[in-house]
Motif scaffolding. Sequence first.
Motif, PDB file in Angstrom:
ATOM      1  N   ASN A 164      27.374  36.562  15.869  1.00  0.00           N
ATOM      2  CA  ASN A 164      28.159  37.776  15.622  1.00  0.00           C
ATOM      3  C   ASN A 164      27.773  38.873  16.604  1.00  0.00           C
ATOM      4  N   VAL A 165      28.364  38.816  17.780  1.00  0.00           N
ATOM      5  CA  VAL A 165      27.875  39.691  18.852  1.00  0.00           C
ATOM      6  C   VAL A 165      28.963  40.370  19.692  1.00  0.00           C
ATOM      7  N   LEU A 166      30.235  40.048  19.480  1.00  0.00           N
ATOM      8  CA  LEU A 166      31.234  40.514  20.460  1.00  0.00           C
ATOM      9  C   LEU A 166      31.301  42.035  20.573  1.00  0.00           C
ATOM     10  N   SER A 167      30.979  42.749  19.498  1.00  0.00           N
ATOM     11  CA  SER A 167      31.027  44.222  19.569  1.00  0.00           C
ATOM     12  C   SER A 167      30.041  44.763  20.595  1.00  0.00           C
ATOM     13  N   ARG A 168      29.079  43.933  20.990  1.00  0.00           N
ATOM     14  CA  ARG A 168      28.059  44.411  21.913  1.00  0.00           C
ATOM     15  C   ARG A 168      28.367  44.038  23.367  1.00  0.00           C
ATOM     16  N   GLY A 169      29.596  43.563  23.630  1.00  0.00           N
ATOM     17  CA  GLY A 169      29.968  43.176  24.991  1.00  0.00           C
ATOM     18  C   GLY A 169      30.518  44.341  25.801  1.00  0.00           C
ATOM     19  N   ILE A 170      30.696  44.101  27.087  1.00  0.00           N
ATOM     20  CA  ILE A 170      31.268  45.111  27.981  1.00  0.00           C
ATOM     21  C   ILE A 170      32.786  44.948  27.985  1.00  0.00           C
ATOM     22  N   ILE A 171      33.503  46.072  27.847  1.00  0.00           N
ATOM     23  CA  ILE A 171      34.961  45.956  27.912  1.00  0.00           C
ATOM     24  C   ILE A 171      35.454  46.306  29.311  1.00  0.00           C
ATOM     25  N   GLY A 172      36.617  45.762  29.639  1.00  0.00           N
ATOM     26  CA  GLY A 172      37.154  46.008  30.969  1.00  0.00           C
ATOM     27  C   GLY A 172      38.538  45.409  31.093  1.00  0.00           C
ATOM     28  N   SER A 173      39.023  45.350  32.328  1.00  0.00           N
ATOM     29  CA  SER A 173      40.366  44.800  32.527  1.00  0.00           C
ATOM     30  C   SER A 173      40.306  43.633  33.495  1.00  0.00           C
ATOM     31  N   ILE A 174      41.080  42.600  33.179  1.00  0.00           N
ATOM     32  CA  ILE A 174      41.267  41.484  34.100  1.00  0.00           C
ATOM     33  C   ILE A 174      42.754  41.481  34.400  1.00  0.00           C
ATOM     34  N   GLY A 175      43.142  41.900  35.583  1.00  0.00           N
ATOM     35  CA  GLY A 175      44.561  42.110  35.853  1.00  0.00           C
ATOM     36  C   GLY A 175      45.087  43.145  34.883  1.00  0.00           C
TER      37      GLY A 175
END
Lengths: 119, 848
Positions: free
Chosen positions: A62-73
């Motif tokens: 249970n870790v996705l909230s701790r990821g980096i957000i960004g854009s791919i295309g």
Amino acid sequence: MTNQTINTSEASQWVDVCDINDLTPETGVCALVGEQQVAIFYSGKLDQLFAIDNYDPIGKANVLSRGIIGSIGERICVASPLYKQHFDLTTGECLEQAEHRIRAYPVNLAGNRVQVGIR
Amino acid sequence: MTTERIIVVGNGMVGHKFIDTVINSDNAEKFEIVTFSEEPRLAYDRVKLSAYFSGSSVDDLMLTSEEHYQSAGVVYTLNDKVVEIDGDAKTVTTAAGKVEGYDKLVLATGSFPFVPPIPGKDQPHCLVYRTIEDLEEITASAQESKVGVVVGGGLLGLEAANALKNLGLETHVVEFAPRLMAVQLDEGGGDLLRRKIESLDVNVHTEKNTKNIGAGKKRRYVMEFTDGSELETDMIVFSAGIRPQDELARNNGIDIGERGGIVVDNFCRTSVEDVYAIGECALWDGKIFGLVAPGYHMAKVAYSHINGSSDQFTGADMSTKLKLLGVDVASIGDAHARTPGAQTYTYEDGVNEVYKRIIVSEDGKKLLGAVLVGDAEAYGTLQQMCVNDMALPDSPEQLILPASDGSAGASMGVDALPDTAQLCSCLDVTKGDIVDAVQGGCCSMGDIKDKTGASTGCGGCAALVKSVMDKELENLGVEVNNHLCEHFAYSRAELADIVRVKKIESFDALLDSHGQGGLGCEICKPAVGSILASFWNDYVLEDKHMGLQDTNDIYLGNMQKDGTYSIVPRVAGGEITPDKLIVLGQVAKEFNLYTKVTGGQRIDLFGAQLHELPTIWKQLVDAGFETGHAYGKSLRTVKSCVGSTWCRYGVQDSVGMAIALENRYKGVRSPHKIKFGVSGCTRECAEAQSKDFGIIATENGWNLYVCGNGGMRPRHADLFATDLDDETLVKYIDRVMMFYIRTADRLQRTSVWLENLEGGLDYLRDVVINDKLSIAQELEDNMTSNIGKYQCEWKTTIESPEKLKRFRHFINSEKQDENLAYVVERDQRRPANETERENQIPAVEVTV
């Protein structure tokens, strides 16, 4: 759940989660919505909220909230903090391994309160 | 199919080259190969022998391995030498009595060091410099000596002198001729080389003829010279040239030249049928070739003849370029202007200590030779002009004059080279081979080396090969894209320059001014976050930087597979008091943390949940601990041995130095993690040579090694500078580290950075020690500014209620993550694996 395209009207019930000021722009938090762990992200640049499952089906944690957000295309994604696969924040699709699709949730801002929609 | 049996006598570089040529040829299966070596190991790189003293191991020097020979079907015998050849029966007999028959016999017996017949030369500590065993003897002798003399001021002699100097001896070079490197250099070049070498504290004595080696008064021996002078020393290394190892041929009726050497023809055949000789033992046209490239060429010619082709050996270019004691020296063609009518141009710069001379033909149209000392950059161009008989420019002096804008002199465009031009003489690679390789898809020096072997010998041709490769890539219209990611059309190094020069202080500002749109991603965000931290060193969890931090940095811990964290407080230099050790134990026990000692001499506590991190760190900070930055791309640890304060052998306080360095550089963000090691003596118990920065104590100070690595691709660090005092050591580390931070690629360790740095270690020394780019002060200032802003990120964090809000699993609940499950193994808990979860082995209750 067949239709992954989320719009707020799909929600049958809004669950109040936290204050918008609890979110640091360009990062995420995890909220407990019913029994479900939901990762909520706030992009200050887009002035937009996103909500997906917090569980990373590849890293199995249970870790996705701790990821980096960004854009791919054109797509807005989070990169898993464990093994860096990308999950689309609006559809829950995994860009690298299509078989691992997770849920995306409607999310709403009512005043300063962040709400996640469930059915 | 019948096979032909080839016996190769000697497994040195040339013998191995012959074998390698056979087993890699299309007709490999037609031949059966048997080889004998009197040495205890297979072929190794004698050209790089001196690297043994700067940290290379025997394995690094090996050219092949027993496994490789076995898999190629090569039958080899070590520690045994061939003593008899029966040319009629076609058999050889070894010292051990083994008899083997051959169809073809290849003698690659090499050479032996010439020791002048001086009375007293056979005493202990009178050694030679030729094999790995010799080097081991020199090392052993140096430990019992303070002064060392090298007899012979030629190429090998100066290498030996370098070795003695590195071993910490007062070093002398004694030469019979009036100048150093008399074979390769003219008077002007030799004089400058002498001045440069003397400025490095190597004493040079020319025109000295030793007549006796007797017992010394202050030192072990005294060398008496014919001019009546004397020199006292503890050890002597003879390096006065080589002699062909022709004894076997001589004793078995094979023709030998008047002054030695096995006579061969253009096919490398000796006077006895089916017997060939190659390399330094062979005498062609009255000449012995004491370089590896002609030996390799002979190996190919001999195989070609055995295989029914008709390649010929018709002499070799004896041009050389090398670095002796840090001084660039090159000699090309007719360096002494012996060609009738030859004319010369000389350029001498006494201030920067550069000497260049070119020798041109009587009509001024062709280059005959050149001598370069102090700056050999023009070597590639001049050597190619010389061997390819290329037309000289109208003003040949331009070839050696510095350009008026201060850059290097006019260099020849590589387009002017013919395809047949041999760029790499060690491995015989032509320009055409490089062009073909590029057209076949090679687009980096690594690819080129793998594909063609170019630059894998002495490496002298690297710059030239790279410019041919670059030119060909350009011709093909290939643009090498080093863009960081889709959001930035710049490399990491370019972004670092932009951030530094334009004083950009946030990711958003950089993305707006220099980005390609979008939000950024998990590639560019942490990379830019690291750059910002390297130059401005703000608190990494400031709101504007938080979203840039990678998995570990964003919660100041190392995320483990189940989403929990490990905690590593700083234990500078690996020194820890019992009280602090007890605190770590208490904390680990209270929070039931799996505990393990790390490779970096500290203690790792695993399994802390997000909400536990602040409580744990509060206890640690209160007990005097700081964050260990185990989560950051930054300085990790400075490993040390106990050093002179306790150890019987230590010569400096390695622990004290390690702690000082760790405290200086802690928290400095860099393109990748950085590790140091400090050893208190040459025994190197801290394994410093496997670190990014390795510091090894000497009697006189510290030797600094840079850009080593353990891990996936181990690399020994290179010796960067010797006998430094504390202040200079720190100054050099500041500069190297900041230069790395400025110029490395994203996630590029120092080892790979150095390998890709154009000009390599020499260039790095030029920048850091000689301040070639005039940025040394700036690099130091950058570092000072960064260090001045250090803070313990955990201390700052636990003091901020706002920041602590994020350290909980749910923003809206005090509940914990239910997905965590543990089992007990060896008295500690670890995450349950999938089978254990499925079998519902009861999870260990984790409560605080």
